[in-house]
Scaffold this motif. Structure first.
Motif: not given
Length: 274
Positions: A50-54, A92-102, A176-177
């Protein structure tokens, strides 16, 4: 192209967050939050549920609109700007969401091609496939994983496929999440080693949200701690351990923290023995 600001210690700040406030209705998640991410570092981001990391990550990449505050990435402001105005930054950035989000209806190769098609729609299909296959192998997946669908992959393979997609545009900055969440200890350690190897070989800056203490000790240069609606401390683990904040002490000196310390200390000796 704007120049990223230089911090007082001479380090270049790829990401600068100042006075960030995020709220959902009356629930305030962040208030007066400041954070800098230095070029070339792996910054671990930790905090209680609940601290809002994502939410912080989503604010930086433009998926969450903050109530207040300024965010700069590569020296360019990203708040209160349209997608068209930030397209060059987002490349210029890339993102890996939780679980891969494929995308479940696309193969691994087709998933990796998604950002390429978004930003470079005229690329030759053969070149798209070649780039995708290269990224798949780069992340440690077998070459025959490309034609497979996410449902045919293990949890660890899905994470690597998501990582391959996040690297499709050769980014400088990687988000990376919770990349090791749900992985067994061996799989998590292997993903940590992959992350560190890619960071070194590609010159990446990594913003890494994690609960995994082993990951923090193994690959993070600094750690940012979210609590009380803001970043209360940023530093090496040794620097954080010197602070008397109750959450920090409980997190790093609790049973799991002590186990992670022992694991980190034993690893060099084990590698030497091999």
């Amino acid at each position: 192209m704007s120049t990223s600001p230089v911090l007082p210690d001479g380090e270049e700040a790829i990401v600068c967050v100042r006075g960030l406030k995020n709220a959902f209705g009356e629930q305030v998640v962040h208030e007066s939050l400041d954070l800098d991410v230095r070029r070339g570092e792996i910054l671990g981001v930790v905090g209680g549920s609940g601290t809002g990391k994502s939410v912080l990550m989503r604010s930086i990449i433009g998926l969450q609109t903050p109530v207040e505050g300024d965010i700069q990435v590569f020296g360019e402001p990203t708040t209160d700007r349209s997608d068209a105005d930030t397209i060059e930054i987002r490349k210029r950035w890339g993102v890996l969401f939780q679980g891969g989000a494929l995308f479940s209806t696309l193969t691994v190769s087709e998933n990796v091609q998604v950002p390429l098609k978004e930003f470079y729609p005229r690329l030759d299909p053969a070149l798209l496939a070649e780039i995708a296959n290269y990224k798949v192998v780069m992340t440690g997946l077998p070459a025959d994983a490309g034609p497979k669908y996410p449902s045919e992959l293990s949890g660890g393979m899905k994470k690597r496929a998501g990582l391959a997609r996040s690297l499709a545009l050769d980014p400088e900055l990687l988000f990376l999440d919770e990349p090791t969440a749900g992985l067994d200890p061996i799989g998590a350690a292997a993903f940590d080693e992959l992350t560190k190897s890619l960071q070194r070989s590609l010159g990446l800056t990594v913003f890494l949200i994690t609960h995994d203490l082993d990951t923090l000790y193994a690959i993070c240069d600094r750690v940012a701690v979210l609590a009380d609606k803001r970043v209360i401390a940023v530093g090496t683990i040794d620097e954080l351990l010197a602070l008397d904040h109750p959450w920090i002490q409980e997190y790093f000196n609790g049973p799991r923290g002590r186990a992670a310390v022992g694991s980190a200390q034993a690893k060099p000796a084990l590698q030497e023995a091999r």
